[in-house]
Write a protein that holds these residues in place. Structure first.
Motif, short mmCIF file in Angstrom:
data_model
loop_
_atom_site.label_atom_id
_atom_site.label_comp_id
_atom_site.label_asym_id
_atom_site.label_seq_id
_atom_site.Cartn_x
_atom_site.Cartn_y
_atom_site.Cartn_z
N UNK A 161 0.81 -1.21 0.00
CA UNK A 161 0.00 0.00 0.00
C UNK A 161 0.85 1.27 0.00
N UNK A 162 0.44 2.20 -0.86
CA UNK A 162 1.01 3.55 -0.86
C UNK A 162 -0.20 4.49 -0.99
N UNK A 163 -0.96 4.59 0.09
CA UNK A 163 -2.31 5.13 0.03
C UNK A 163 -2.42 6.63 -0.16
N UNK A 164 -1.62 7.38 0.60
CA UNK A 164 -1.84 8.83 0.58
C UNK A 164 -0.56 9.62 0.71
N UNK A 165 -0.60 10.82 0.17
CA UNK A 165 0.42 11.82 0.41
C UNK A 165 -0.01 12.59 1.67
N UNK A 166 0.86 12.63 2.66
CA UNK A 166 0.48 13.21 3.95
C UNK A 166 0.03 14.65 3.81
N UNK A 167 0.73 15.45 3.04
CA UNK A 167 0.35 16.86 2.88
C UNK A 167 -0.98 17.01 2.16
N UNK A 168 -1.21 16.22 1.14
CA UNK A 168 -2.50 16.26 0.45
C UNK A 168 -3.63 15.90 1.39
N UNK A 169 -3.40 14.89 2.22
CA UNK A 169 -4.42 14.47 3.18
C UNK A 169 -4.70 15.57 4.20
N UNK A 170 -3.63 16.15 4.75
CA UNK A 170 -3.82 17.20 5.77
C UNK A 170 -4.52 18.42 5.22
N UNK A 171 -4.24 18.77 3.97
CA UNK A 171 -4.82 19.98 3.37
C UNK A 171 -6.12 19.71 2.63
N UNK A 172 -6.52 18.45 2.55
CA UNK A 172 -7.68 18.07 1.76
C UNK A 172 -9.00 18.27 2.46
N UNK A 173 -10.10 17.86 1.80
CA UNK A 173 -11.45 18.15 2.27
C UNK A 173 -12.00 17.19 3.33
N UNK A 174 -11.27 16.13 3.63
CA UNK A 174 -11.79 15.17 4.59
C UNK A 174 -12.00 15.81 5.97
N UNK A 175 -13.02 15.39 6.70
CA UNK A 175 -13.17 15.87 8.08
C UNK A 175 -12.01 15.40 8.94
N UNK A 176 -11.76 16.15 10.01
CA UNK A 176 -10.59 15.88 10.85
C UNK A 176 -10.60 14.45 11.40
N UNK A 177 -11.75 13.95 11.81
CA UNK A 177 -11.81 12.62 12.41
C UNK A 177 -11.41 11.54 11.39
N UNK A 178 -11.76 11.76 10.11
CA UNK A 178 -11.37 10.79 9.08
C UNK A 178 -9.88 10.88 8.78
N UNK A 179 -9.34 12.09 8.77
CA UNK A 179 -7.90 12.25 8.59
C UNK A 179 -7.14 11.53 9.69
N UNK A 180 -7.59 11.68 10.93
CA UNK A 180 -6.94 11.00 12.06
C UNK A 180 -7.00 9.49 11.88
N UNK A 181 -8.14 9.00 11.44
CA UNK A 181 -8.29 7.55 11.25
C UNK A 181 -7.33 7.04 10.18
N UNK A 182 -7.20 7.75 9.07
CA UNK A 182 -6.32 7.31 7.98
C UNK A 182 -4.86 7.31 8.42
#
Length: 262
Positions: A164-185
């Motif tokens: 797995x190479x699921x996400x770019x950390x900066x894209x995830x942090x700056x993206x539209x997901x709610x905070x709780x989902x970002x924490x989960x990922x």
């Protein structure tokens, strides 16, 4: 000769074919039975050669087509006990589905031995798989919160690794997901980032791995070229050369006819 064919990869569905000498297995069935059948046909794979389906965990992007496909073709299905219970409770399988719990020690098929290893993810009892085909070895590890000792031990020494190479950390942090989902990922029960994945690859090359397939990329928080470049840069930084010491590819969202032969 053996081959790995990524049929589907990502949040919209996951399924991989691993085969050798006219027989093979599916790992996960996360698209409809119709889509899986077409993907196999597009790659010239006869469904009759599929000896078993192995399931990593119960999330729908890994089991959406499982019941219909397995029942239609009378293919046995192997998974952990926790996944079996979760699939039963969720209605993803029924009394016609030939389900088996894969125990420690694995399963022997006609041309391969398939063993399991635990993964950390927010599911009932997720597992990855190591497939031994004589002198060839393959492993798949996706939906990882982190690379545990068990995961590392199972992947070391494999000729081909899907990781797995699921996400770019900066894209995830700056993206539209709610905070709780970002924490989960980003948690230990979430998904593996490009950075964590890339930092692990040189260790695998030193153990003998020659081919990598980056998988389960997020549509919202990653791009294939970003994941590819981060892994390539890390390998190059460790004096490892593309097409000499390793090959690197990204699993397509839907099959494009590509495969990894080893």
């Amino acid at each position: 000769m053996a081959k790995v064919v990524p049929l589907f990869s990502g949040s919209s569905g996951n399924s991989y074919y691993v085969g050798s000498a006219g027989s093979g297995i599916l790992i996960d069935a996360g698209r409809s039975a119709k889509q899986i059948t077409k993907a196999l046909d597009d790659n010239g794979i006869d469904i009759k050669t599929i000896e078993a389906i192995f399931v990593t965990h119960e999330h729908s992007d890994h089991v959406k087509g499982l019941r219909v496909f397995a029942n239609r073709h009378d293919i046995p299905v192997f998974m952990s006990e926790g996944t079996l219970n979760a699939l039963t409770d969720g209605g993803y399988i029924d009394g016609k589905t030939r389900c088996h719990v894969i125990q420690s020690g694995g399963v022997d098929l006609s041309t391969m031995h398939v063993d399991r290893f635990p993964i950390s993810h927010d599911c009932a009892e997720g597992i990855g798989f190591r497939v031994d085909m004589g002198d060839r070895k393959y492993a798949l590890a996706t939906d990882l919160g982190y690379i545990s000792d068990e995961v590392e031990k199972s992947l070391l020494g494999c000729d081909v690794v899907t990781i797995e190479s699921n996400h770019d950390v900066n894209m995830l942090k700056m993206g539209p997901y709610p905070y709780i989902l970002k924490r989960r990922i980003m948690s230990d029960k979430g998904h593996l980032s490009n950075l964590t994945c890339s930092e692990f690859l040189p260790r695998l090359v030193r153990s003998g791995t020659k081919r990598f397939i980056l998988a389960h990329l997020s549509r919202e928080n990653n791009m294939p070229e970003i994941a590819y470049r981060e892994s390539l840069n890390e390998l190059n930084a460790n004096d490892m050369e593309l097409m000499c010491d390793f090959t690197l590819s990204v699993a397509p969202v839907e099959t494009d006819g590509s495969s990894v032969v080893f």
